[in-house]
Design an enzyme around this catalytic site. Structure first.
Site, short mmCIF file in Angstrom:
data_model
loop_
_atom_site.label_atom_id
_atom_site.label_comp_id
_atom_site.label_asym_id
_atom_site.label_seq_id
_atom_site.Cartn_x
_atom_site.Cartn_y
_atom_site.Cartn_z
CG HIS A 111 -1.95 -1.04 1.30
ND1 HIS A 111 -3.24 -0.91 1.72
CD2 HIS A 111 -2.36 -1.76 0.22
CE1 HIS A 111 -3.81 -1.61 1.41
NE2 HIS A 111 -3.68 -2.45 0.62
CD GLU A 138 22.46 2.56 -13.89
OE1 GLU A 138 22.16 3.28 -14.65
OE2 GLU A 138 23.13 1.63 -13.77
CG HIS A 195 -5.76 -0.91 -3.17
ND1 HIS A 195 -6.48 -1.95 -3.09
CD2 HIS A 195 -4.72 -1.61 -2.49
CE1 HIS A 195 -6.51 -2.68 -2.50
NE2 HIS A 195 -5.36 -2.68 -1.91
C1 LIG Z 1 -6.74 -1.67 5.50
S1 LIG Z 1 -6.18 -3.01 4.61
C2 LIG Z 1 -7.64 -3.15 3.50
C3 LIG Z 1 -7.49 -4.50 2.78
C4 LIG Z 1 -6.43 -4.58 1.78
O1 LIG Z 1 -6.50 -3.91 0.98
C5 LIG Z 1 -5.46 -5.42 1.82
O2 LIG Z 1 -4.41 -5.39 1.30
C6 LIG Z 1 -5.17 -6.37 3.05
O3 LIG Z 1 -5.64 -7.63 2.93
P1 LIG Z 1 -5.45 -8.77 3.95
O4 LIG Z 1 -6.72 -9.44 3.55
O5 LIG Z 1 -4.28 -9.61 3.56
O6 LIG Z 1 -5.71 -8.32 5.42
ZN ZN Z 2 -4.68 -4.13 -0.60
#
Ligand SMILES: CSCCC(=O)C(=O)COP(=O)(O)O
Ligand code: ZN
Length: 233
Positions: A111, A138, A195
């Site tokens: 993220h 690079e 995302h």
């Molecule tokens: C605040 S995280 C929201 C869900 C998400 O985007 C993610 O990547 C988490 O997935 P997980 O099911 O592995 O916790």
């Molecule tokens: Zn995610």
């Protein structure tokens, strides 16, 4: 009887080898947390080892994972051969499987704010259908040319990373991620608007270093845009 089965399955995640997938996912996620890649439970990492997939639980602090938290799936049948009680497998599982189906040994979902910002900048500058493109940096040399191709991109090659639209639920990203993988067969990464990013590699080492190179390039690209510098010639 089921307790005996549970104990037998525990063997799958107990190892003194730091590179055993159940241990490796824990140490990688702890490192990725410090980079801002998996904070607030978001993001994660999955490893394919021979015929097994190791998957972290959903909605947990990824920097606090323990090897005994890991789900283990048989890759051929897609059945879980180890399921920790109470926990659910990561919602990213179908996306990780899409990468493994295309030969990956490890897939990382971050993220990273740099990834999110790039998706917004590309949309503003080039529209929703555009991918992120950059050349003559690079660090591009840290990214392979493509699946089945020998070697990495060169300094004068153009790195292209497709962008897909976000959905309300992580698992609903699967079909558009697979479409992007088909449309860009050389890519090792797909950005998800507002995302983050999925990055995969032939093995753990390659997935990690490719993800590091891409995050470096995305951060640089945001700073370049701030300075009015173009990403391509
Ligand atoms: C605040 S995280 C929201 C869900 C998400 O985007 C993610 O990547 C988490 O997935 P997980 O099911 O592995 O916790
Ligand atoms: Zn995610």
């Amino acid at each position: 009887m089921s307790q005996v089965r549970d104990e037998a399955a525990d063997v799958l995640v107990h190892s003194l080898d730091p590179e055993h997938p159940a241990n490796h996912i824990c140490t990688l996620c702890a490192k990725f947390y410090t980079l801002g890649w998996v904070t607030g439970t978001g993001g994660g990492t999955s490893i394919r080892h021979e015929d097994k997939i190791f998957i972290a639980p959903s909605g947990v602090q990824k920097e606090m994972l323990k090897p005994t938290d890991m789900f283990v799936m048989d890759f051929a049948s897609k059945e879980y051969i180890r399921k920790p009680k109470v926990l659910k497998p990561s919602a990213c599982t179908p996306l990780f499987l899409a990468a493994f189906t295309r030969g990956a040994g490890c897939c990382i979902h971050t993220h990273s704010q740099w990834a999110v910002l790039i998706t917004l900048l590309v949309e503003r500058e080039f529209g929703k259908d555009a991918c992120f493109e950059i050349e003559e940096i690079e660090q591009i040399k840290g990214i392979p040319k493509g699946r089945g191709k020998v070697g990495n991109l060169g300094y004068f090659d153009r790195l292209r990373i497709p962008i897909i639209e976000n959905t309300a639920h992580e698992e609903d990203l699967t079909s558009s991620l697979e479409e992007a993988m088909e449309k860009y067969p050389d890519t090792y990464a797909v950005l998800v608007r507002r995302h983050g990013i999925y990055v995969w590699g032939d093995n753990v080492h390659k997935a990690k270093t490719q993800c590091e190179s891409i995050d470096y390039i995305l951060q640089l690209a945001v700073e370049m845009k701030n300075l009015g510098l173009p990403w391509t010639k």
